[in-house]
Design an enzyme around this catalytic site. Structure first.
Site, short mmCIF file in Angstrom:
data_model
loop_
_atom_site.label_atom_id
_atom_site.label_comp_id
_atom_site.label_asym_id
_atom_site.label_seq_id
_atom_site.Cartn_x
_atom_site.Cartn_y
_atom_site.Cartn_z
N ASP A 204 0.85 -1.21 0.00
CA ASP A 204 0.00 0.00 0.00
C ASP A 204 0.88 1.25 0.00
O ASP A 204 2.10 1.17 0.12
CB ASP A 204 -0.98 -0.01 1.19
CG ASP A 204 -0.26 0.03 2.54
OD1 ASP A 204 0.77 -0.65 2.68
OD2 ASP A 204 -0.73 0.73 3.44
N HIS A 514 1.57 -8.92 -3.71
CA HIS A 514 0.57 -7.88 -3.47
C HIS A 514 1.33 -6.57 -3.25
O HIS A 514 1.74 -6.24 -2.13
CB HIS A 514 -0.28 -8.22 -2.24
CG HIS A 514 -1.37 -7.22 -1.99
ND1 HIS A 514 -2.59 -7.25 -2.62
CD2 HIS A 514 -1.40 -6.14 -1.19
CE1 HIS A 514 -3.33 -6.25 -2.21
NE2 HIS A 514 -2.63 -5.54 -1.34
N ASP A 560 0.88 -17.48 -4.91
CA ASP A 560 1.50 -16.41 -5.70
C ASP A 560 0.42 -15.69 -6.50
O ASP A 560 0.34 -15.82 -7.71
CB ASP A 560 2.58 -17.01 -6.62
CG ASP A 560 3.50 -15.92 -7.16
OD1 ASP A 560 3.40 -14.77 -6.68
OD2 ASP A 560 4.31 -16.22 -8.06
N GLU A 569 1.97 -10.27 0.40
CA GLU A 569 2.31 -8.85 0.38
C GLU A 569 3.78 -8.73 0.80
O GLU A 569 4.40 -9.70 1.22
CB GLU A 569 1.42 -8.05 1.35
CG GLU A 569 1.62 -6.54 1.20
CD GLU A 569 0.53 -5.68 1.83
OE1 GLU A 569 -0.42 -6.23 2.41
OE2 GLU A 569 0.64 -4.44 1.73
#
Ligand code: 9MR
Length: 590
Positions: A204, A514, A560, A569
């Site tokens: 993020d 991620h 994956d 992540e």
């Protein structure tokens, strides 16, 4: 990803896959009869078997070297093959098959510790084929170590990543954060804060004070224990060539940001974030409104601790900067004394990472320890709560509990200022903790020390390895070093997924992490040097679209897939112990 140099492949017929299979089979049969026979058929990359698991980067010459062989029923032997000469240099016996419950596998172990000569090798098991190639040499983890630090550079915000530093992962400037609105939870109702720079926390685009300070603490420890571990120009970052270690330049990029998150009263805002996670787009396309959110005891004490460390780390290069860090650390500490129990909980309109904590004992311990070491002021020592020190490592404690270990590591490192009785207590506590981990790793699947796999389990393996590393620094008992090496073997491929979890390092590594940039940049390879979180038996991300096999074994609870934020992540506090352990091994394993 690596390129495969195939010097001994036959150029015409070897391109025919079926012919190669037959050839490899025949060659294997010949090898079976004559150990030292030369086999010209170096396997192509797509022919390595996933059923022999090992450290895909390599092993130090003196290390214990183990691989795990699956489906080896009836196969008693393994061979070590020199990859370039295609010569069998060793034949060994596989262990008896045994069941590994965490991995959900029946496995046999190939121990090839006796191979000490430098070279590039593969393991061959008849009927299974060749393992991924690996090296044996001194400094075998050198480029992996640099890669895991460079991973932090790729997380930088507030500057463009230029081609000369980032290659194909170059990207435009994003998230200047020079005028960020205050959310009411910050205690302010109007105005904005300039809070530029720092690293993206993970996949993020937000930044969190708790999870900026925690990794910095681990990264600073490495520099304090092995000063100058990286020199100028080693990382190829914008500051390379300024005469200062690239490692310190990279860490300062995050420290500079943390300093901006201190309010005028000394307390630290908890995070800088959008209200909800951004879509899977490039940084410069993630333009949602960002806010300064919350203020609390955990963030303030974590910052205080790492800023006190920063004084020791930076004072030689820049005395003014070091003094600024120390002054900020003291002001944060003073705020926490007045506000000792302010817990952060996400406000109703904010859904990004909470990094919540309810118990601040370990944050106090860390801050007291670092401030005492830096200032030698006995008031911090008086405040250090030594009654409740818990030496037992627990998986998933991470930022909610591992801070006490960081405090202990620093106290042990600065013996000259620590009262002898406290020093002895910490020393035997850490050795005891390491002994437990060593014993666990002897019995547990893949010889790593974790028996419960949570979110970020790879960081648990590495945080446990950091404890064994401290024990080794205290007493050079080989089993501590072996414990650390085997933990790293696990992360780099000797594991139930048969994959090296550090992007770009190894033959089989995560391709669909991620990570918003990696998902959105159109480049097949993910940004390199980032550590995937690892197996997580809680599977919290099935609601987000991750699809797992039915009832995966704990060590196989990893996929994956980009939507798998709970297993695949990447995150700063996972790269940090990776960097620490790689740096430690490069220094201690020669
Ligand atoms: O590592 C964190 C994990 O232990 C938590 O259960 C999870 C949900 O709160 O959050 C993880 O941390 C994430 C953070 O909240 C936001 N940035 C990405 C982090 C790694 O997944």
């Amino acid at each position: 990803m690596q390129n495969y140099f195939e010097p001994f492949s036959f150029s015409i017929n070897m391109k025919d896959y079926r012919f190669r299979r037959t050839f490899v089979f025949l060659a294997s049969a010949v090898l079976f009869l004559a150990d030292s026979c030369v086999d010209p058929a170096t396997p192509f990359a797509n022919e390595y078997t996933p059923n022999i698991r090992l450290n895909q980067i390599g092993y130090y010459p003196t290390a214990v070297k183990k691989a795990t062989v699956l489906q080896g029923e009836g196969k008693e032997e393994f061979k070590i093959v020199d990859k370039y000469k295609m010569e069998v240099i060793h034949t060994g016996k596989l262990s008896q098959p045994h069941d590994w419950d965490l991995a959900g596998e029946t496995a046999r172990v190939a121990d090839f510790s006796s191979i000490k000569d430098a070279g590039t090798y593969m393991i061959l098991v008849e009927g299974l084929g060749y393992s991924y190639p690996f090296e044996i040499r001194n400094s075998v983890l050198d480029s992996t170590f640099l890669g895991s630090i460079k991973g932090l550079y790729y997380q930088r915000m507030g500057i463009a990543l230029r081609e000369e530093h980032a290659g194909q992962w170059q990207r435009p400037m994003a998230h200047s954060d020079d005028s960020v609105l205050y959310h009411p939870s910050s205690g302010r109702t109007k105005g904005s804060l300039s809070s530029p720079g720092g690293w993206y926390d993970a996949g993020d685009y937000n930044k969190y004070v708790v999870n900026g300070s925690f990794p910095l603490g681990q990264l600073f420890l490495l520099e304090e224990q092995y000063p100058g571990i990286i020199e100028d120009k080693e990382l190829v970052i914008p500051e390379s060539g300024n005469g200062i270690s690239d490692y310190l330049d990279e860490l300062r990029y995050e420290m500079d940001w943390l300093l901006t998150m201190q309010d005028t009263d000394g307390g630290l805002f908890h995070k800088l974030t959008t209200k909800n996670f951004e879509p899977m787009v490039m940084p410069h396309e993630a333009t949602g409104q960002r806010y300064i959110v919350g203020k609390g005891t955990a963030a303030t004490l974590d910052f205080s601790a790492c800023a006190a460390q920063a004084y020791r780390i930076f004072r030689e290069q820049d005395a003014d900067y070091a003094a600024k860090c120390l002054e900020a650390s003291k002001r944060a500490y003073a705020w926490a004394l007045k506000n000792p129990q302010i817990e952060f909980v996400n406000p109703l309109d904010i859904s990004t990472g909470q990094y919540g904590d309810t118990n601040f004992d370990d944050e106090w311990f860390w801050a007291d320890a670092e401030l005492f070491i830096t200032t030698k002021n006995p008031s911090y020592l008086d405040h250090l709560n030594t009654d409740s020190i818990d030496f037992t490592f627990k998986p998933a404690e991470s930022w909610t509990g591992y801070m006490r270990f960081l405090g202990m590591f620093s106290l042990l490192e600065n013996r000259e200022v620590v009262p002898p009785d406290l020093y002895q207590r910490l020393r035997s506590g850490i050795m005891g903790s390491a002994n437990v981990l060593v014993e666990k790793a002897k019995k547990l699947d893949y010889f790593q020390p974790i028996d419960d796999f949570h979110w970020g389990s790879n960081s648990d393996v590495l945080n446990a390895a950091m404890i064994m590393a401290q024990a080794y620094r205290l007493e050079k008992k080989e089993e501590y070093l072996v414990g650390v090496q085997q933990a790293m073997d696990y992360v780099l491929g000797h594991n139930a997924m048969g994959l090296s979890y550090l992007t770009g390092f190894g033959d089989k590594t995560p391709m669909f992490i991620h990570h918003r940039q990696s998902a959105a940049d159109g480049i097949p390879e993910p940004v390199p040097g980032l550590l995937s979180g690892g197996p997580n038996s809680r599977l919290q991300d099935t609601v987000g679209g991750a699809v797992y096999p039915k009832n995966p074994a704990p060590m196989k609870s990893w996929v994956d897939q980009e939507p798998s934020y709970a297993s695949n992540e990447i995150c700063l506090n996972w790269n940090a112990p990776m960097t620490y352990v790689l740096g430690f091994l490069e220094q201690e394993s020669k």
